[in-house]
Scaffold this motif. Structure first.
Motif, PDB file in Angstrom:
ATOM      1  N   PHE A  94       0.820  -1.204   0.000  1.00 56.86           N
ATOM      2  CA  PHE A  94       0.000   0.000   0.000  1.00 56.86           C
ATOM      3  C   PHE A  94       0.859   1.262   0.000  1.00 56.86           C
ATOM      4  O   PHE A  94       2.013   1.252   0.441  1.00 56.86           O
ATOM      5  CB  PHE A  94      -0.916   0.024   1.231  1.00 56.86           C
ATOM      6  N   GLN A  95       0.267   2.350  -0.457  1.00 57.17           N
ATOM      7  CA  GLN A  95       0.947   3.636  -0.495  1.00 57.17           C
ATOM      8  C   GLN A  95       1.387   4.079   0.897  1.00 57.17           C
ATOM      9  O   GLN A  95       2.468   4.644   1.077  1.00 57.17           O
ATOM     10  CB  GLN A  95       0.007   4.691  -1.098  1.00 57.17           C
ATOM     11  N   SER A  96       0.571   3.802   1.904  1.00 55.42           N
ATOM     12  CA  SER A  96       0.854   4.260   3.266  1.00 55.42           C
ATOM     13  C   SER A  96       1.570   3.208   4.118  1.00 55.42           C
ATOM     14  O   SER A  96       1.614   3.331   5.337  1.00 55.42           O
ATOM     15  CB  SER A  96      -0.455   4.679   3.945  1.00 55.42           C
ATOM     16  N   PHE A  97       2.101   2.167   3.474  1.00 52.50           N
ATOM     17  CA  PHE A  97       2.909   1.112   4.096  1.00 52.50           C
ATOM     18  C   PHE A  97       2.077   0.167   4.969  1.00 52.50           C
ATOM     19  O   PHE A  97       2.265  -1.041   4.928  1.00 52.50           O
ATOM     20  CB  PHE A  97       4.078   1.668   4.935  1.00 52.50           C
ATOM     21  N   ASN A  98       1.194   0.719   5.840  1.00 53.26           N
ATOM     22  CA  ASN A  98       0.323  -0.092   6.707  1.00 53.26           C
ATOM     23  C   ASN A  98       1.094  -1.039   7.619  1.00 53.26           C
ATOM     24  O   ASN A  98       0.705  -2.196   7.800  1.00 53.26           O
ATOM     25  CB  ASN A  98      -0.698  -0.879   5.870  1.00 53.26           C
ATOM     26  N   LEU A  99       2.191  -0.552   8.200  1.00 49.08           N
ATOM     27  CA  LEU A  99       2.950  -1.341   9.168  1.00 49.08           C
ATOM     28  C   LEU A  99       2.429  -1.050  10.576  1.00 49.08           C
ATOM     29  O   LEU A  99       1.983   0.055  10.866  1.00 49.08           O
ATOM     30  CB  LEU A  99       4.443  -0.989   9.082  1.00 49.08           C
ATOM     31  N   LEU A 100       2.507  -2.033  11.454  1.00 46.58           N
ATOM     32  CA  LEU A 100       2.090  -1.852  12.842  1.00 46.58           C
ATOM     33  C   LEU A 100       3.245  -1.252  13.627  1.00 46.58           C
ATOM     34  O   LEU A 100       4.337  -1.818  13.684  1.00 46.58           O
ATOM     35  CB  LEU A 100       1.652  -3.182  13.437  1.00 46.58           C
ATOM     36  N   SER A 101       2.991  -0.107  14.249  1.00 44.37           N
ATOM     37  CA  SER A 101       4.062   0.697  14.838  1.00 44.37           C
ATOM     38  C   SER A 101       4.773   0.024  16.005  1.00 44.37           C
ATOM     39  O   SER A 101       5.953   0.293  16.255  1.00 44.37           O
ATOM     40  CB  SER A 101       3.518   2.053  15.284  1.00 44.37           C
ATOM     41  N   LYS A 102       4.084  -0.844  16.730  1.00 43.09           N
ATOM     42  CA  LYS A 102       4.688  -1.462  17.912  1.00 43.09           C
ATOM     43  C   LYS A 102       5.428  -2.753  17.598  1.00 43.09           C
ATOM     44  O   LYS A 102       6.033  -3.365  18.486  1.00 43.09           O
ATOM     45  CB  LYS A 102       3.611  -1.722  18.972  1.00 43.09           C
ATOM     46  N   MET A 103       5.392  -3.166  16.351  1.00 38.85           N
ATOM     47  CA  MET A 103       6.063  -4.399  15.938  1.00 38.85           C
ATOM     48  C   MET A 103       7.354  -4.082  15.205  1.00 38.85           C
ATOM     49  O   MET A 103       7.462  -3.061  14.525  1.00 38.85           O
ATOM     50  CB  MET A 103       5.153  -5.238  15.023  1.00 38.85           C
ATOM     51  N   GLU A 132      15.704 -10.341   3.720  1.00 46.05           N
ATOM     52  CA  GLU A 132      16.975 -10.465   2.987  1.00 46.05           C
ATOM     53  C   GLU A 132      16.765 -10.158   1.511  1.00 46.05           C
ATOM     54  O   GLU A 132      17.595  -9.506   0.870  1.00 46.05           O
ATOM     55  CB  GLU A 132      17.550 -11.870   3.163  1.00 46.05           C
ATOM     56  N   ARG A 133      15.648 -10.596   0.980  1.00 43.53           N
ATOM     57  CA  ARG A 133      15.367 -10.401  -0.442  1.00 43.53           C
ATOM     58  C   ARG A 133      15.232  -8.931  -0.807  1.00 43.53           C
ATOM     59  O   ARG A 133      15.549  -8.520  -1.933  1.00 43.53           O
ATOM     60  CB  ARG A 133      14.097 -11.160  -0.826  1.00 43.53           C
ATOM     61  N   VAL A 134      14.745  -8.114   0.153  1.00 44.88           N
ATOM     62  CA  VAL A 134      14.586  -6.682  -0.120  1.00 44.88           C
ATOM     63  C   VAL A 134      15.738  -5.871   0.478  1.00 44.88           C
ATOM     64  O   VAL A 134      15.687  -4.633   0.511  1.00 44.88           O
ATOM     65  CB  VAL A 134      13.233  -6.147   0.405  1.00 44.88           C
ATOM     66  N   GLY A 135      16.771  -6.557   0.941  1.00 42.08           N
ATOM     67  CA  GLY A 135      17.971  -5.879   1.421  1.00 42.08           C
ATOM     68  C   GLY A 135      17.847  -5.242   2.789  1.00 42.08           C
ATOM     69  O   GLY A 135      18.545  -4.267   3.091  1.00 42.08           O
ATOM     70  N   LEU A 136      17.009  -5.815   3.659  1.00 44.08           N
ATOM     71  CA  LEU A 136      16.794  -5.215   4.978  1.00 44.08           C
ATOM     72  C   LEU A 136      16.980  -6.200   6.134  1.00 44.08           C
ATOM     73  O   LEU A 136      16.440  -5.979   7.217  1.00 44.08           O
ATOM     74  CB  LEU A 136      15.389  -4.601   5.068  1.00 44.08           C
ATOM     75  N   ALA A 137      17.750  -7.232   5.927  1.00 44.03           N
ATOM     76  CA  ALA A 137      17.968  -8.197   7.001  1.00 44.03           C
ATOM     77  C   ALA A 137      18.593  -7.543   8.230  1.00 44.03           C
ATOM     78  O   ALA A 137      18.306  -7.935   9.368  1.00 44.03           O
ATOM     79  CB  ALA A 137      18.848  -9.345   6.503  1.00 44.03           C
ATOM     80  N   ASP A 138      19.407  -6.524   8.011  1.00 37.32           N
ATOM     81  CA  ASP A 138      20.075  -5.855   9.138  1.00 37.32           C
ATOM     82  C   ASP A 138      19.153  -4.888   9.876  1.00 37.32           C
ATOM     83  O   ASP A 138      19.555  -4.288  10.877  1.00 37.32           O
ATOM     84  CB  ASP A 138      21.320  -5.113   8.649  1.00 37.32           C
ATOM     85  N   ARG A 139      17.914  -4.740   9.401  1.00 38.07           N
ATOM     86  CA  ARG A 139      16.940  -3.877  10.071  1.00 38.07           C
ATOM     87  C   ARG A 139      15.791  -4.692  10.670  1.00 38.07           C
ATOM     88  O   ARG A 139      14.757  -4.128  11.034  1.00 38.07           O
ATOM     89  CB  ARG A 139      16.372  -2.849   9.086  1.00 38.07           C
ATOM     90  N   ALA A 140      15.974  -5.990  10.813  1.00 30.88           N
ATOM     91  CA  ALA A 140      14.893  -6.882  11.244  1.00 30.88           C
ATOM     92  C   ALA A 140      14.309  -6.501  12.595  1.00 30.88           C
ATOM     93  O   ALA A 140      13.104  -6.649  12.829  1.00 30.88           O
ATOM     94  CB  ALA A 140      15.381  -8.327  11.271  1.00 30.88           C
ATOM     95  N   LYS A 141      15.136  -5.993  13.498  1.00 32.85           N
ATOM     96  CA  LYS A 141      14.673  -5.694  14.851  1.00 32.85           C
ATOM     97  C   LYS A 141      14.249  -4.238  15.030  1.00 32.85           C
ATOM     98  O   LYS A 141      13.902  -3.814  16.131  1.00 32.85           O
ATOM     99  CB  LYS A 141      15.767  -6.048  15.862  1.00 32.85           C
ATOM    100  N   HIS A 142      14.262  -3.467  13.962  1.00 32.99           N
ATOM    101  CA  HIS A 142      13.875  -2.064  14.027  1.00 32.99           C
ATOM    102  C   HIS A 142      12.370  -1.909  13.858  1.00 32.99           C
ATOM    103  O   HIS A 142      11.748  -2.621  13.061  1.00 32.99           O
ATOM    104  CB  HIS A 142      14.592  -1.259  12.937  1.00 32.99           C
ATOM    105  N   LYS A 143      11.792  -0.952  14.570  1.00 36.12           N
ATOM    106  CA  LYS A 143      10.381  -0.635  14.420  1.00 36.12           C
ATOM    107  C   LYS A 143      10.210   0.410  13.315  1.00 36.12           C
ATOM    108  O   LYS A 143      11.174   1.078  12.943  1.00 36.12           O
ATOM    109  CB  LYS A 143       9.821  -0.138  15.756  1.00 36.12           C
ATOM    110  N   PRO A 144       8.995   0.539  12.782  1.00 35.18           N
ATOM    111  CA  PRO A 144       8.777   1.463  11.664  1.00 35.18           C
ATOM    112  C   PRO A 144       9.294   2.880  11.918  1.00 35.18           C
ATOM    113  O   PRO A 144       9.829   3.522  10.998  1.00 35.18           O
ATOM    114  CB  PRO A 144       7.259   1.451  11.494  1.00 35.18           C
ATOM    115  N   SER A 145       9.155   3.392  13.144  1.00 37.25           N
ATOM    116  CA  SER A 145       9.608   4.750  13.457  1.00 37.25           C
ATOM    117  C   SER A 145      11.121   4.902  13.346  1.00 37.25           C
ATOM    118  O   SER A 145      11.640   6.021  13.266  1.00 37.25           O
ATOM    119  CB  SER A 145       9.156   5.156  14.857  1.00 37.25           C
ATOM    120  N   GLU A 146      11.832   3.782  13.339  1.00 35.93           N
ATOM    121  CA  GLU A 146      13.288   3.794  13.233  1.00 35.93           C
ATOM    122  C   GLU A 146      13.764   3.565  11.802  1.00 35.93           C
ATOM    123  O   GLU A 146      14.965   3.436  11.565  1.00 35.93           O
ATOM    124  CB  GLU A 146      13.877   2.715  14.144  1.00 35.93           C
TER     125      GLU A 146
END
Length: 241
Positions: A94-103, A132-146
């Motif tokens: 989606f355009q607005s990402f729709n990620l859950l902020s606390k996850m 890993e496929r989208v190049g973000l394995a090193d951000r796995a533990k980061h929340k959307p605000s980060e």
């Protein structure tokens, strides 16, 4: 050998009643999208493309006509059954990402797999593989605000991939991004297409649509395939958009 159809719309109409007036959002629209295609559905605001997206994504139903997703007649299913089909067959971006902020990014990507009944260890493995496929394995533990906007959209793409859907449906996926970040996201979609994924991208932007291998134009509820056969876009379509 011709690839099998993933989406088949036959004579689809969707009518809304607004302020006592009848608005034909889709007017006897037909289209076929085959496995492995990268198709942009393009049109100005109010053209009917959002209605088309909602019907393709099993979020809305047509008033008349037939819609087959992976050979299944969608109009025959209950809302509960449609929810299961959406979860297993369609990866939404989606355009607005729709990620859950606390996850975390990993938890967001794994979430759809919960509804598929996938075990915890398998969810984690598949979610990490998608990151890993989208190049973000090193951000796995980061929340959307980060994460930056582009990184959040990559997480959204990873979430769409995690369930191994037959179709990725992207609604204005670069709409909230700057031009450079938007170009990066489009490069990601192009890479996914090269790997064999079926992608349908909804957009109002000619520049975005030009990167797909086929373009379908919607105007006043009417659907017309206006690709020039060489990956380009016709002058008439450019005028409309």
């Amino acid at each position: 050998m011709t690839a099998r159809p993933v989406i088949e719309m036959r004579d689809i109409s969707r009518v809304y009643h607004v302020g006592g007036e009848e608005v034909r959002a889709l007017d006897h629209a037909s289209l076929t999208i085959r496995e492995g295609e990268f198709v942009a559905i393009i049109g100005p605001s109010g053209s009917g493309k959002s209605t088309m997206m909602n019907i393709i994504g099993c979020l809305d139903s047509a008033d008349s006509g037939e819609y087959l997703l992976d050979g299944q007649h969608i109009e025959k299913y209950s809302n509960e059954e449609l929810a299961k089909i959406r979860n297993r067959k369609i990866g939404f971006v989606f355009q607005s990402f729709n990620l859950l902020s606390k996850m975390t990014a990993l938890e967001n990507v794994a979430l759809p797999l919960v509804y598929q009944g996938v075990s915890g260890s398998e969810r984690k493995r598949r979610a990490m593989e998608a990151l890993e496929r989208v190049g973000l394995a090193d951000r796995a533990k980061h929340k959307p605000s980060e994460l930056s906007g582009g990184q959040q959209q990559r997480v959204a793409v990873a979430r769409a991939l995690a369930g191994s859907p037959s179709l990725i449906l992207a609604d204005e996926p670069t709409g909230n991004l700057d031009s450079k970040t938007g170009a990066d996201i489009m490069n990601l979609f192009c890479d996914l297409h090269k790997s064999g994924k079926t992608i349908v991208l909804i957009t109002h932007s000619e520049a975005v649509a030009a990167q797909a291998e086929r373009r379908i134009c919607i105007l006043d509820g009417h659907v017309e395939d206006r690709s020039d056969g060489k990956g380009g876009i016709s002058a008439k379509e450019a005028d409309i958009v």
